[in-house]
Design a protein around this motif. Structure first.
Motif, PDB file in Angstrom:
ATOM      1  N   ARG A  49       0.544  -1.345  -0.004  1.00  0.00           N
ATOM      2  CA  ARG A  49       0.138  -0.504  -0.643  1.00  0.00           C
ATOM      3  C   ARG A  49       0.503   1.366  -0.341  1.00  0.00           C
ATOM      4  O   ARG A  49       0.637   2.188  -0.958  1.00  0.00           O
ATOM      5  N   ARG A  50       2.105   0.999   1.058  1.00  0.00           N
ATOM      6  CA  ARG A  50       2.645   2.814   1.106  1.00  0.00           C
ATOM      7  C   ARG A  50       3.667   3.144  -0.314  1.00  0.00           C
ATOM      8  O   ARG A  50       3.091   4.527  -0.608  1.00  0.00           O
ATOM      9  N   PRO A  51       4.321   2.564  -1.098  1.00  0.00           N
ATOM     10  CA  PRO A  51       4.872   2.692  -1.745  1.00  0.00           C
ATOM     11  C   PRO A  51       3.431   3.236  -2.689  1.00  0.00           C
ATOM     12  O   PRO A  51       3.696   4.511  -3.583  1.00  0.00           O
ATOM     13  N   VAL A  52       2.604   2.892  -3.064  1.00  0.00           N
ATOM     14  CA  VAL A  52       1.892   3.532  -4.418  1.00  0.00           C
ATOM     15  C   VAL A  52       1.083   4.631  -4.304  1.00  0.00           C
ATOM     16  O   VAL A  52       0.368   5.788  -4.888  1.00  0.00           O
ATOM     17  N   ILE A  53       0.958   4.665  -2.324  1.00  0.00           N
ATOM     18  CA  ILE A  53       0.055   6.089  -2.353  1.00  0.00           C
ATOM     19  C   ILE A  53       0.723   7.155  -2.269  1.00  0.00           C
ATOM     20  O   ILE A  53       0.402   8.323  -3.031  1.00  0.00           O
ATOM     21  N   MET A  90      -7.853   6.679  -0.923  1.00  0.00           N
ATOM     22  CA  MET A  90      -8.901   6.720  -1.022  1.00  0.00           C
ATOM     23  C   MET A  90      -9.225   5.158  -1.305  1.00  0.00           C
ATOM     24  O   MET A  90      -9.785   4.637  -0.164  1.00  0.00           O
ATOM     25  N   VAL A  91      -9.052   4.481  -2.095  1.00  0.00           N
ATOM     26  CA  VAL A  91      -8.793   2.629  -2.873  1.00  0.00           C
ATOM     27  C   VAL A  91      -7.861   2.456  -0.968  1.00  0.00           C
ATOM     28  O   VAL A  91      -8.069   1.573  -0.926  1.00  0.00           O
ATOM     29  N   LEU A  92      -6.357   2.526  -0.880  1.00  0.00           N
ATOM     30  CA  LEU A  92      -6.097   2.177  -0.509  1.00  0.00           C
ATOM     31  C   LEU A  92      -6.048   2.355   1.194  1.00  0.00           C
ATOM     32  O   LEU A  92      -5.748   1.573   2.084  1.00  0.00           O
ATOM     33  N   SER A  93      -6.136   3.448   1.456  1.00  0.00           N
ATOM     34  CA  SER A  93      -6.827   3.336   2.688  1.00  0.00           C
ATOM     35  C   SER A  93      -7.993   2.472   3.819  1.00  0.00           C
ATOM     36  O   SER A  93      -7.552   2.493   3.896  1.00  0.00           O
ATOM     37  N   ARG A  94      -8.877   2.182   2.931  1.00  0.00           N
ATOM     38  CA  ARG A  94      -9.509   1.756   2.412  1.00  0.00           C
ATOM     39  C   ARG A  94      -9.489   0.168   2.909  1.00  0.00           C
ATOM     40  O   ARG A  94      -9.913  -1.130   3.515  1.00  0.00           O
ATOM     41  N   ALA A  95      -8.622  -0.223   1.803  1.00  0.00           N
ATOM     42  CA  ALA A  95      -8.085  -1.423   2.179  1.00  0.00           C
ATOM     43  C   ALA A  95      -6.431  -2.060   2.655  1.00  0.00           C
ATOM     44  O   ALA A  95      -6.693  -3.144   3.773  1.00  0.00           O
ATOM     45  N   ALA A  96      -6.307  -0.835   4.135  1.00  0.00           N
ATOM     46  CA  ALA A  96      -5.007  -1.267   4.429  1.00  0.00           C
ATOM     47  C   ALA A  96      -6.087  -1.119   6.052  1.00  0.00           C
ATOM     48  O   ALA A  96      -5.913  -2.393   6.534  1.00  0.00           O
ATOM     49  N   ILE A  97      -7.357  -0.247   6.239  1.00  0.00           N
ATOM     50  CA  ILE A  97      -8.417  -1.158   7.073  1.00  0.00           C
ATOM     51  C   ILE A  97      -8.526  -2.875   7.346  1.00  0.00           C
ATOM     52  O   ILE A  97      -8.593  -3.237   8.272  1.00  0.00           O
ATOM     53  N   ARG A  98      -9.048  -2.789   5.695  1.00  0.00           N
ATOM     54  CA  ARG A  98      -9.437  -4.375   5.911  1.00  0.00           C
ATOM     55  C   ARG A  98      -8.692  -4.657   5.766  1.00  0.00           C
ATOM     56  O   ARG A  98      -8.546  -6.407   6.241  1.00  0.00           O
ATOM     57  N   ASP A  99      -7.104  -4.901   5.715  1.00  0.00           N
ATOM     58  CA  ASP A  99      -6.159  -5.423   6.022  1.00  0.00           C
ATOM     59  C   ASP A  99      -6.328  -6.179   7.430  1.00  0.00           C
ATOM     60  O   ASP A  99      -5.256  -7.214   7.985  1.00  0.00           O
ATOM     61  N   ASP A 158       5.032   8.419   8.770  1.00  0.00           N
ATOM     62  CA  ASP A 158       3.512   7.771   9.552  1.00  0.00           C
ATOM     63  C   ASP A 158       3.129   6.607   8.967  1.00  0.00           C
ATOM     64  O   ASP A 158       2.531   5.807   9.802  1.00  0.00           O
ATOM     65  N   PHE A 159       3.042   6.374   7.614  1.00  0.00           N
ATOM     66  CA  PHE A 159       1.986   5.379   7.244  1.00  0.00           C
ATOM     67  C   PHE A 159       2.422   3.917   7.011  1.00  0.00           C
ATOM     68  O   PHE A 159       3.766   4.085   5.974  1.00  0.00           O
ATOM     69  N   GLY A 160       2.789   3.090   8.142  1.00  0.00           N
ATOM     70  CA  GLY A 160       3.677   2.048   8.501  1.00  0.00           C
ATOM     71  C   GLY A 160       2.874   1.062   6.726  1.00  0.00           C
ATOM     72  O   GLY A 160       1.514   0.672   6.237  1.00  0.00           O
ATOM     73  N   GLU A 161       3.581   0.264   6.595  1.00  0.00           N
ATOM     74  CA  GLU A 161       3.129  -0.968   5.898  1.00  0.00           C
ATOM     75  C   GLU A 161       1.840  -1.894   6.512  1.00  0.00           C
ATOM     76  O   GLU A 161       2.531  -2.807   7.271  1.00  0.00           O
ATOM     77  N   THR A 162       0.592  -2.036   5.708  1.00  0.00           N
ATOM     78  CA  THR A 162      -0.342  -2.548   6.256  1.00  0.00           C
ATOM     79  C   THR A 162      -0.207  -4.340   4.898  1.00  0.00           C
ATOM     80  O   THR A 162      -1.144  -5.596   6.113  1.00  0.00           O
ATOM     81  N   LEU A 310      -8.014 -11.055  -2.088  1.00  0.00           N
ATOM     82  CA  LEU A 310      -8.046  -9.872  -2.875  1.00  0.00           C
ATOM     83  C   LEU A 310      -9.041  -8.392  -2.253  1.00  0.00           C
ATOM     84  O   LEU A 310      -9.357  -7.982  -3.428  1.00  0.00           O
ATOM     85  N   ALA A 311      -8.338  -7.891  -1.356  1.00  0.00           N
ATOM     86  CA  ALA A 311      -8.546  -6.454  -0.508  1.00  0.00           C
ATOM     87  C   ALA A 311      -8.467  -5.244  -1.223  1.00  0.00           C
ATOM     88  O   ALA A 311      -9.455  -4.270  -1.753  1.00  0.00           O
ATOM     89  N   GLY A 312      -7.418  -5.289  -2.222  1.00  0.00           N
ATOM     90  CA  GLY A 312      -7.290  -4.608  -2.866  1.00  0.00           C
ATOM     91  C   GLY A 312      -7.743  -4.104  -3.883  1.00  0.00           C
ATOM     92  O   GLY A 312      -7.956  -2.919  -4.279  1.00  0.00           O
TER      93      GLY A 312
END
Length: 373
Positions: A49-53, A90-99, A158-162, A310-312
């Protein structure tokens, strides 16, 4: 997405173009946003998630600078479309929560996060209208540039990889799409979210015209009234955060879709009776926001939980369905409205999408009963 909407009439004058062409700055943005969401999910499942954001936010800042320097409406619209790369956040913040959380808990957490996110569209149009009156329309895009740079810095620090990287190649990752597309439950959740949000996107496309041409508002007044759905969205997200675990995602989506439709129906009936005003038109839009705040976080969590590995990808694809439909509805709303029609075509369009949202979540509930889930 919406901070500059009160400036659309002045931007139309600046670029010496037609309002309907200038209004494409919403529809084209949503359309490209949808395409990016299809692509970014598999990429983030494969790379993290992190590098793509970080890359997405950096490109957004460059595109925003291009909007500021654009010499013509065509160049502006090109860079406006490029701004849609910010969808990665927007996409990856939600996916990170689902992670990090199971389905119902993820819906609750997404509700709390988007409750915070709702503050921005709540105050965005008001801030944009004031900036336009004080400094001109470009002030809105300077603010977007500064916010983009601040977001990049925050993620960097601050955003760690999830996510655990899938280990698949990108080609293999994209070949996972049919697994989602064959799922009726995934389609049901995605369409419930997309059609519920579709009422709001139609509002985005038509409300600036209604405010300025039908009710004669200035940019500052329009900005103040325009944020009405965000007030409801804030409350709806709080309800999601508070009650999704207790009642489950399906009930929350259904209740949200009904709230959306009932608010539009009330506004439409008042308008048909001849008693419509700016207060009633924009005031009942709070119910659209309330319904979206309940339906979107829960439907998103449901879509990502159909195939958790396949959450992301699911987050991106469901978001693409939502925004692709939103782009079409936003453009359609802009073409339907004239000073003679008033707000009625917009309200009928919004009511139709709200009814489709109720139908979509009804299919999910029936399907789960058949499967014994």
């Amino acid at each position: 997405m919406n901070i500059f909407l009160p400036s659309l009439p002045n931007m139309t004058e600046h670029f010496r173009t037609d309002y309907r062409l200038m209004q494409l700055s919403v529809a084209l943005y949503l359309g490209v946003n949808a395409v990016i969401q299809i692509l970014v999910g598999p990429v983030a499942d494969q790379m993290g998630r992190r590098p793509v954001i970080l890359w997405g936010l950096a490109l957004f800042c460059l595109a925003t600078l291009g909007c500021l320097l654009a010499p013509s409406v065509e160049v502006f619209l090109a860079f406006r479309m490029a701004q849609a790369v910010v969808a990665v956040g927007m996409v990856l913040s939600r996916a990170a929560i689902r992670d990090l959380y199971p389905q119902d808990k993820a819906a609750s957490m997404i509700g709390y996060v988007t409750m915070g996110m709702a503050v921005v569209p709540m105050i965005g149009p008001a801030v944009g209208g004031i900036l336009d009156e004080l400094f001109g329309w470009k002030a809105n895009f300077w603010l977007l540039l500064l916010l983009g740079l601040a977001a990049w810095a925050l993620v960097r620090i601050d955003f760690g990889e999830t996510a655990r990287k899938s280990g698949l190649t990108l080609a293999q990752q994209f070949r996972e799409y049919p697994e989602l597309l064959r799922s009726p439950r995934f389609w049901g959740y995605s369409l419930a979210s997309g059609m519920s949000a579709g009422a709001f996107f139609a509002y985005l496309g038509g409300a600036p015209f209604v405010g300025t041409e039908v009710f004669g508002m200035s940019p500052g007044e329009l900005g103040f009234y325009f944020g009405a759905p965000a007030v409801g969205y804030f409350l709806g997200n709080f309800i999601s955060g508070r009650f999704s675990v207790r009642f489950g995602v399906n009930r929350m989506v259904m209740w949200g879709c009904w709230a959306n439709g009932l608010g539009i129906t009330a506004s439409l009936l008042i308008m048909l009776s001849g008693g419509g005003s700016a207060i009633t038109f924009f005031g009942f839009m709070t119910f659209v926001g309330l319904g979206n705040g309940m339906s979107i976080p829960n439907a998103t969590a449901g879509a990502m939980s159909v195939r958790p590995h396949l959450a992301g990808t699911a987050s991106g694809l469901s978001g693409a369905i939502m925004l692709g439909g939103g782009a079409g509805l936003s453009a359609l709303a802009g073409t339907l409205l004239t000073p003679e029609t008033g707000a009625l075509p917009l309200l009928w369009l919004m009511l139709a999408t709200a009814a489709l949202a109720v139908a979509a979540i009804s299919v999910v509930i029936r399907r789960e009963r058949q499967l014994g889930l």
